[in-house]
Design an enzyme around this catalytic site. Sequence first.
Site, PDB file in Angstrom:
ATOM      1  N   TRP A  90       1.882  -2.011  -4.452  1.00 39.85           N
ATOM      2  CA  TRP A  90       2.224  -2.993  -3.414  1.00 39.85           C
ATOM      3  C   TRP A  90       0.969  -3.675  -2.877  1.00 39.85           C
ATOM      4  CZ3 TRP A  90       1.221  -3.413   1.915  1.00 39.85           C
ATOM      5  CH2 TRP A  90       1.999  -4.339   2.602  1.00 39.85           C
ATOM      6  N   HIS A  91      -0.142  -2.949  -2.856  1.00 37.92           N
ATOM      7  CA  HIS A  91      -1.375  -3.523  -2.332  1.00 37.92           C
ATOM      8  C   HIS A  91      -1.972  -4.576  -3.252  1.00 37.92           C
ATOM      9  CE1 HIS A  91      -1.373  -0.224   0.623  1.00 37.92           C
ATOM     10  NE2 HIS A  91      -2.214  -0.966   1.297  1.00 37.92           N
ATOM     11  N   GLY A  92      -1.643  -4.566  -4.504  1.00 43.05           N
ATOM     12  CA  GLY A  92      -2.191  -5.573  -5.394  1.00 43.05           C
ATOM     13  C   GLY A  92      -1.851  -5.302  -6.850  1.00 43.05           C
TER      14      GLY A  92
ATOM     15  N   PHE B  29      -1.448 -12.133   0.276  1.00 43.78           N
ATOM     16  CA  PHE B  29      -1.046 -10.765  -0.051  1.00 43.78           C
ATOM     17  C   PHE B  29       0.441 -10.699  -0.322  1.00 43.78           C
ATOM     18  CE2 PHE B  29      -2.336  -6.544  -0.436  1.00 43.78           C
ATOM     19  CZ  PHE B  29      -1.378  -5.709   0.107  1.00 43.78           C
TER      20      PHE B  29
ATOM     21  N   GLY C  56       3.095   2.416  -3.487  1.00 48.42           N
ATOM     22  CA  GLY C  56       2.319   1.877  -2.373  1.00 48.42           C
ATOM     23  C   GLY C  56       1.016   1.255  -2.844  1.00 48.42           C
TER      24      GLY C  56
END
Length: 468
Positions: free
Chosen positions: A321-323, A468, A318
């Site tokens: 996934w954010h960056g 994103f 997770g």
Amino acid sequence: MVFTTHIFLFYFLPLFLAVYFTLTRAWRNLWITVASYAFYGWWEPWFVCLMMFTTMMDFIWGKVITRPGATRTQRKLAVVACVVTNLSFLCFFKYYMFAAETLNRLLAAVGAEPFGMMTVVLPIGISFYTFHSLTYIIDLYRGHATPAKSFTDFSAFVALFPDLVAGPIIRYKTLAGQLAARGETLSRFASGTVIFIVGFAKKILLANPVGHVADAVFNAANPLPSDAWVGVLAYAFQIYFDFCGYSDMAVGLGRMLGFEFPRNFDAPYRAESITDVWRRWHISLSSVLRDYLYFPLGGNRKGPASTYINLAVVMLLGGLWHGAKWNFVIWGAYHGLLLAHERWRGKQSAYESFPRPLRIGLTFLLMLFSWVLFRADNLTAAWHYFGSMFGFMPMADTAPLLAADIYTPYRLLALGGCGLLVFQPLQAHDWALRPVTWPRVALVTPLFVFALMTMYSQAFNPFLYFQF
């Protein structure tokens, strides 16, 4: 294109709505697709080709999976091929640069020659629309959803502009019936208008001014401890009101069109534990990680040790996934460890016996530490920022200039307003979701006008989750 621009508010949205409500119901999904491609391609037109290709591919895979007479092996091969293809696109565009830079650092550390890198631009919203498609395919395989009746319906689902760029992450089974028939009424349109205005005001009047404070402090060299704490507090408010405001606008726009989107935030800073935070923060992502990653890994069905490992793995992924930065990996690991600790201690958690306000305060403090990792440019910058927060870094000569920049009346008022709104029981979104009449729309119109005037006066108007 984003929602807080005059191009969207005064050109795209009025034109879209005028055509939408002129068309018969049979043509409205096609118009959603066409307009959404225009919305998506405004920044970089060729990205539309990528989304069109993956949409066609996923629609075909869906037909293969649900084809009468398909064997279990054929269905499994189809879903594996679809998942691998979608994740390959996502990983290439999102993580190629990160992986290549990391490999070059390792090569340099052992004295080897680095290899040449190409520049890869991250398509906006790819994380979100990839998850939309993946949930569709996996739900078809599991038998939890029915296939799209037409390519027009499926393409409208994938490209639906209100939630295309920054979510919430909506599953096809949630919108399947609404894509076929939905209630576009004046009362629903009024309700959507109010929700949109509330989200717009959150973004313009709160997220933007406190975001300026956060940027000023995080970009400063060795801020004072007091300034450092104000800076991370400002960022905590910025990321909440920025993302929550965008989600509110998406929900409002969806309701204008007759759709009912799931809520994405539920007063997360009133949470009493990190476990509670993830029930309230980015709810759509939390549910996707739970249903499509945590449960398939075994969830909590295979004993305590396996549960802790699963929580850590889910949060690590997770975070990634954010960056594509090590900051996000560490951020994910931090949350994974806290979740595992709370699961291990259960009701005997170290702060379970505290009074509720103290539990909320401690949880918020733990969130502030995580936001330093999330916001800092790199791990070194995060380490220095923690040092500034606790007075371990020497004071910079620019501290008086920084204070003059961040402690303006308007920015202090915005910080105070954020604090009042995130910790009080009645959230603005709750008020907006109540039955709405046109007089209530008139009541919030001055708020919209004021926010609109403020928008024109702001040079600082980013969306944190735009690319994103």
